[in-house]
Write an enzyme that holds these catalytic residues in place. Sequence first.
Site, PDB file in Angstrom:
ATOM      1  N   SER A 159       0.867  -1.180   0.000  1.00 38.13           N
ATOM      2  CA  SER A 159       0.000   0.000   0.000  1.00 38.13           C
ATOM      3  C   SER A 159       0.901   1.226   0.000  1.00 38.13           C
ATOM      4  CB  SER A 159      -0.860  -0.019   1.266  1.00 38.13           C
ATOM      5  OG  SER A 159      -1.481   1.242   1.455  1.00 38.13           O
ATOM      6  N   TYR A 172      -2.426  -0.666  10.242  1.00 40.23           N
ATOM      7  CA  TYR A 172      -2.489  -1.044   8.820  1.00 40.23           C
ATOM      8  C   TYR A 172      -1.194  -0.627   8.112  1.00 40.23           C
ATOM      9  CZ  TYR A 172      -4.096  -1.128   3.938  1.00 40.23           C
ATOM     10  OH  TYR A 172      -4.220  -1.368   2.587  1.00 40.23           O
TER      11      TYR A 172
HETATM   12  P1  NAP Z   1     -11.602  -5.729   0.413  1.00 39.39           P
HETATM   13  O1  NAP Z   1     -12.562  -5.346  -0.656  1.00 39.39           O
HETATM   14  O2  NAP Z   1     -11.909  -5.390   1.829  1.00 39.39           O
HETATM   15  O3  NAP Z   1     -11.312  -7.289   0.289  1.00 39.39           O
HETATM   16  C1  NAP Z   1     -10.476  -7.923   1.217  1.00 39.39           C
HETATM   17  C2  NAP Z   1     -10.591  -9.409   1.063  1.00 39.39           C
HETATM   18  O4  NAP Z   1      -9.834 -10.005   2.119  1.00 39.39           O
HETATM   19  C3  NAP Z   1     -12.033  -9.894   1.203  1.00 39.39           C
HETATM   20  O5  NAP Z   1     -12.250 -10.965   0.327  1.00 39.39           O
HETATM   21  C4  NAP Z   1     -12.063 -10.353   2.652  1.00 39.39           C
HETATM   22  O6  NAP Z   1     -13.018 -11.366   2.905  1.00 39.39           O
HETATM   23  C5  NAP Z   1     -10.671 -10.913   2.824  1.00 39.39           C
HETATM   24  N1  NAP Z   1     -10.333 -10.987   4.233  1.00 39.39           N
HETATM   25  C6  NAP Z   1     -10.313  -9.985   5.141  1.00 39.39           C
HETATM   26  N2  NAP Z   1     -10.037 -10.464   6.358  1.00 39.39           N
HETATM   27  C7  NAP Z   1      -9.872 -11.801   6.227  1.00 39.39           C
HETATM   28  C8  NAP Z   1      -9.594 -12.844   7.120  1.00 39.39           C
HETATM   29  N3  NAP Z   1      -9.473 -12.617   8.428  1.00 39.39           N
HETATM   30  N4  NAP Z   1      -9.501 -14.106   6.653  1.00 39.39           N
HETATM   31  C9  NAP Z   1      -9.652 -14.349   5.340  1.00 39.39           C
HETATM   32  N5  NAP Z   1      -9.940 -13.407   4.434  1.00 39.39           N
HETATM   33  C10 NAP Z   1     -10.051 -12.145   4.868  1.00 39.39           C
HETATM   34  O7  NAP Z   1     -10.170  -5.085   0.152  1.00 39.39           O
HETATM   35  P2  NAP Z   1      -9.400  -4.739  -1.204  1.00 39.39           P
HETATM   36  O8  NAP Z   1      -9.466  -3.284  -1.396  1.00 39.39           O
HETATM   37  O9  NAP Z   1      -9.802  -5.663  -2.293  1.00 39.39           O
HETATM   38  O10 NAP Z   1      -7.901  -5.041  -0.721  1.00 39.39           O
HETATM   39  C11 NAP Z   1      -7.116  -6.090  -1.240  1.00 39.39           C
HETATM   40  C12 NAP Z   1      -5.683  -5.803  -0.887  1.00 39.39           C
HETATM   41  O11 NAP Z   1      -5.259  -4.587  -1.497  1.00 39.39           O
HETATM   42  C13 NAP Z   1      -5.431  -5.613   0.608  1.00 39.39           C
HETATM   43  O12 NAP Z   1      -4.195  -6.193   0.952  1.00 39.39           O
HETATM   44  C14 NAP Z   1      -5.362  -4.113   0.766  1.00 39.39           C
HETATM   45  O13 NAP Z   1      -4.604  -3.742   1.898  1.00 39.39           O
HETATM   46  C15 NAP Z   1      -4.701  -3.716  -0.512  1.00 39.39           C
HETATM   47  N6  NAP Z   1      -4.911  -2.332  -0.939  1.00 39.39           N
HETATM   48  C16 NAP Z   1      -6.119  -1.908  -1.372  1.00 39.39           C
HETATM   49  C17 NAP Z   1      -6.280  -0.590  -1.802  1.00 39.39           C
HETATM   50  C18 NAP Z   1      -7.596  -0.077  -2.310  1.00 39.39           C
HETATM   51  O14 NAP Z   1      -7.693   1.112  -2.638  1.00 39.39           O
HETATM   52  N7  NAP Z   1      -8.621  -0.886  -2.422  1.00 39.39           N
HETATM   53  C19 NAP Z   1      -5.181   0.282  -1.788  1.00 39.39           C
HETATM   54  C20 NAP Z   1      -3.952  -0.184  -1.323  1.00 39.39           C
HETATM   55  C21 NAP Z   1      -3.821  -1.502  -0.916  1.00 39.39           C
HETATM   56  P3  NAP Z   1     -14.556 -11.020   3.202  1.00 39.39           P
HETATM   57  O15 NAP Z   1     -15.079 -10.397   1.941  1.00 39.39           O
HETATM   58  O16 NAP Z   1     -15.151 -12.334   3.460  1.00 39.39           O
HETATM   59  O17 NAP Z   1     -14.569 -10.075   4.352  1.00 39.39           O
END
Ligand code: NAP
Length: 252
Positions: A159, A172
Site C-alpha cells: 500500500s 495497517y
Molecule cells: P476488500 O474489498 O476489503 O477485500 C479484502 C478481502 O480479504 C475480502 O475478500 C475479505 O473477505 C478478505 N479478508 C479480510 N479479512 C480476512 C480474514 N481474516 N480471513 C480471510 N480473508 C479475509 O479489500 P481490497 O481493497 O480488495 O484489498 C485487497 C488488498 O489490497 C489488501 O491487501 C489491501 O490492503 C490492498 N490495498 C487496497 C487498496 C484499495 O484502494 N482498495 C489500496 C492499497 C492496498 P470477506 O469479503 O469475506 O470479508
Amino acid sequence: MQKQSLPSNYNPSPDLLKGKTILVTGAGDGIGRSAALAYAAHGATVVLLGRTVEKLEAVYDEIESAQGAQPAIFPLDLASATESDCNSLRDAIEKELGTLDGLLHNASVLGERRPIESATYASWQEVMQVNVNAQFLLTRAMLPLLNEAPTASIVFTSSGVGRTGRAFWGAYAVSKFATEGFMQVLADELENISNTRVNSLNPGATNTAMRRSAYPAEKPTSNPSPDAIMPAYLYLMGEDSAGITGQSFDAQ
Ligand code: NAP
C-alpha cells in the site's frame, strides 16, 4: 525504496497461466476476487481462500460458467489461522492438484483509523495477525511446494502507506511496512537457491469495500475498478516477470 512499474501497454497472452495452480487469499471480494477471475481466465487453476464461504462459492460459479479450470475453495479465517490449518492446506493442494506455482497474498484488514495514542491493542493485534502473521504461516507452509515448481511467484500486497508512513493509518500502515520487509527478506533468501520470485504490489486507490470504508466521503467511481488493475497482477504472476525478484511494484 526504488519502485518499479509495469512494462508499458502490457498485454498478457490468453494462455499466460495455463497449467499453473495459484493460491489467492481474500479471493471472495474486491481485488482478490478480480485476481482469481483474471488468473482463471488466463488458464490457471485457482485455489480460493477466504473467510466468507458464500463469496468464495460465487467466485467458483463465475469461473465455472466462464469455462475456466475447476477451482478449489478453502475457507479459512486468517484472524485465527493456525500452523496446522496452513499445513493442511498445503497437503490438500499437493494431494489434489499436485503443484503450486503462485501465491497472491491479498487478504488484509484495515483496522482502526485513529492516532496511535488512542489505538486499541485488540485492533492492533487483529491487523497484525491477518496482515502479517497469517502471511508468514501461509508462506512457510507453501514454500516447499512453490520451490518444487519449475518457476513460481509470490506476490505480496502493499500500500502507499506501507512505503511512506502517514498519520492515523496506525497498524495497517505498520503491517504494510512489515509486508515490504517480509518480501525483501524472502526474496533475498530465495534468489540463489530457488526459482521462486518474490515481489510486492501496491494496487493504488481502487474501488473496493476497503477503499470505500477508508474514504467514505469519496465518490467510489473516482477510482479504477479492481478489474482495471489486473494487468499488474497478471504480469507478476506469469512468466513475463520471470527473473524479477525483490522489487516493489505499483499497479497504477
Ligand atoms: P476488500 O474489498 O476489503 O477485500 C479484502 C478481502 O480479504 C475480502 O475478500 C475479505 O473477505 C478478505 N479478508 C479480510 N479479512 C480476512 C480474514 N481474516 N480471513 C480471510 N480473508 C479475509 O479489500 P481490497 O481493497 O480488495 O484489498 C485487497 C488488498 O489490497 C489488501 O491487501 C489491501 O490492503 C490492498 N490495498 C487496497 C487498496 C484499495 O484502494 N482498495 C489500496 C492499497 C492496498 P470477506 O469479503 O469475506 O470479508
